[in-house]
Each structure stands twice: as structure tokens, then as C-alpha cells.
Scaffold this active site. Structure first.
Site, PDB file in Angstrom:
ATOM      1  N   ARG A 275       0.853  -1.194   0.000  1.00 58.75           N
ATOM      2  CA  ARG A 275       0.000   0.000   0.000  1.00 58.75           C
ATOM      3  C   ARG A 275       0.888   1.243   0.000  1.00 58.75           C
ATOM      4  NH1 ARG A 275      -5.357  -0.670   2.623  1.00 58.75           N
ATOM      5  NH2 ARG A 275      -4.916   1.257   3.733  1.00 58.75           N
TER       6      ARG A 275
ATOM      7  N   ASP B 216       2.430   4.979  -0.320  1.00 57.65           N
ATOM      8  CA  ASP B 216       1.969   6.271   0.189  1.00 57.65           C
ATOM      9  C   ASP B 216       1.773   7.271  -0.952  1.00 57.65           C
ATOM     10  OD1 ASP B 216       2.090   5.363   2.812  1.00 57.65           O
ATOM     11  OD2 ASP B 216       4.140   6.080   3.108  1.00 57.65           O
TER      12      ASP B 216
ATOM     13  N   ARG C   2      11.496   5.597   3.664  1.00 56.59           N
ATOM     14  CA  ARG C   2      11.827   7.025   3.555  1.00 56.59           C
ATOM     15  C   ARG C   2      12.549   7.534   4.794  1.00 56.59           C
ATOM     16  NH1 ARG C   2       6.117   9.137   2.486  1.00 56.59           N
ATOM     17  NH2 ARG C   2       7.126  11.183   2.698  1.00 56.59           N
TER      18      ARG C   2
END
Length: 279
Positions: free
Chosen positions: A60, A62, A211
Site C-alpha cells: 500500500r 503512500d 523514507r
């Protein structure tokens, strides 16, 4: 156990790609454009269904994150699949917006689950430290870092993070979810064009994990922190205020790997088990 399709339905695997810049991520959100909504609505139209078919996805992603090797599955009535199987790919190409493409549609083997059957996901993060900035034709897929980066130092720091750990210091916590992950690959190379590409591969990722790791490693690369610092943050188990979650546009989901068909059921059971360190 993986939830199998209901009687009379066929599980269909879709391999797809998308440019994430104009999407609010994969998952449906009220009032926002998402990849899931675009794809489910396209499937509804081309199969002439009254309601959208629900998709299950491997990762999923972002808002702003891209995918080149995303995988999803959908359970279609057998009669719909029989009618559509030879035409579905071309029909989807004619219906989907140009920033989403389905490359392959196939009947999935028994026990296949796009999410729980996955052995690992591989992401790439691309960054340029060129003093003039990023190539304008790649600006939507490459981050500009306005400091020279030492790739060797970034690799030294990355090697200390490999293995199974609690990545709570690099994740946004979610109620009832574990932050224990097995990091299989984390390395950096500078291409002939000067763009630095980080390869990150793990059995799964928690929210913002890639990230945040990239943010910490860029701090090592530009000399603001020593190579041992990211591992110290990991061992501390809490988010360090110096760890910045980098912008999403440099990140691309490149590949999802699955076991041989005969091992899918075992992999589903393993992936659904809430893990602890050493489990």
C-alpha cells in the site's frame, strides 16, 4: 490460512505500474484520487458490474510513491473471467488513465494472495547531489540533495542495519501492528549519470520505514552524522528528531517476489503470524 475465493469465483492476479505524483497513495480515500479507486472503477466499467470489485495489493504505497512492479489480486465470478480473460488487458488499457498501466492479467494459482504470499518487496530510492539540481525530465522521480554524498559511507552505515530488528525508530506506529521486519538488502550505487540509487529489500515494510531510513543515510552521506549513527538510532527504539522522512517522489516499488506455487499456503500462514524477534 489465506482466504480463498468464494465458490464460483476465480482469483485473478494483476501486475501493474503507476506514476504516483498525482495520487494520494494506493488505498481508497474519500474525496482523494487513489490508484485503488482508479483501477477498481476501471474493472467495474469494463466488466459491466454494478459495484467495484475489491482489490488486494502487495504494497500500500503512500501518496507520491511510484510503482513499477506492483501486484494485486481480485476475485471475479467465473463467468466474468471466462468472458473477459482474453480481452481484459486491452480493455483496461483503454479505460485507465495514462498514469496507471496493467501489464499482465492471469489466473492466480491456489492459495495465492498478493499481500500475504509475498516473500519480499524491493524498492529503489533515487537521489541526485549534482550542484545544478535534477535533470528536468526526471524531476518527478529523483530527489535533489544539496550536499555532496559519500556513497561508501552510506553503504557502511546501511550494512549495520541488515537483518531482523524492531524498526520502531524508523516507522510510524500503528495500533496492534508489529514494527519487526527483516531487512534483506540495503545498498547504494552511483550511476554513470551521477544519480545515486538505493536498493531496499525486506520481507515487509512498516509505514514510512524506507523514507525514514533514506533520510538517516543521507545525513551520513553528507557528513552530518557518522556511519554508526543510524544503527544507534535503531537500537534506541525511538524516533530521533534528526531522522527526516524524505519526500516520496524518489521512491519506487520495483518488484514483489513470491514462492513456488506449492509453498504459497505455508507462506500465507507465516506472514499472518504476528512476529516477535527471533520467531
Amino acid at each position: 490460512m489465506s482466504v480463498e475465493p468464494e465458490s464460483g469465483r476465480v482469483r485473478v492476479r494483476l501486475d501493474l505500474a503507476y506514476d504516483g505524483r498525482d495520487f494520494s497513495g494506493w488505498a481508497r480515500q474519500r474525496g482523494r484520487r487513489t490508484v485503488q479507486e482508479e483501477l477498481e472503477d476501471a474493472l467495474r466499467v469494463v466488466t459491466r458490474a454494478e459495484r467495484p470489485w475489491e482489490l488486494t495489493v502487495a504494497g500500500r504505497t503512500d501518496a507520491g510513491v511510484h510503482a513499477r512492479g506492483q501486484v494485486a489480486h481480485v476475485d471475479l465470478p467465473a463467468e466474468v473471467w471466462d468472458e473477459q480473460r482474453e480481452r481484459l488487458l486491452r480493455r483496461l488499457a483503454g479505460r485507465l488513465p495514462h498514469d496507471v498501466r496493467v501489464w499482465r492479467v492471469s489466473e492466480a494459482p491456489a492459495h495465492f494472495d498478493a499481500r500475504f504470499s509475498a516473500l519480499w518487496r524491493r524498492y529503489a530510492y533515487r537521489v541526485s547531489d549534482h550542484p545544478g539540481g535534477v535533470d528536468p525530465l526526471r524531476r518527478g522521480h529523483v530527489l535533489w540533495h544539496n550536499w555532496p554524498l559519500d556513497v561508501a559511507a552510506m553503504n557502511e552505515a546501511s550494512a549495520r542495519l541488515l537483518g531482523e530488528h524492531d524498526f520502531a525508530a524508523y516507522c510510524r506506529r500503528r495500533e496492534g501492528a508489529t514494527t519487526i521486519r527483516r531487512l534483506l538488502t540495503l545498498d547504494w550505487t552511483r550511476g554513470a549519470d551521477g544519480v545515486i540509487e538505493g536498493t531496499v529489500r525486506a520481507d515487509a515494510f512498516c509505514h514510512n520505514m524506507v523514507r525514514a531510513l533514506v533520510g538517516a543515510l543521507l545525513f551520513v552521506g553528507d557528513g552530518h552524522r557518522p556511519p554508526e549513527w543510524p544503527a544507534r538510532v535503531l537500537a534506541g527504539g525511538v524516533r530521533d528528531s534528526a531522522v527526516h522522512v524524505v519526500r516520496p517522489h524518489g521512491l519506487t516499488l520495483e518488484e514483489v517476489a513470491y514462492p513456488e506455487d506449492g509453498l504459497l499456503a505455508d507462506r500465507n500462514r507465516e506472514a499472518r503470524t504476528l512476529r516477535t524477534l527471533g520467531s
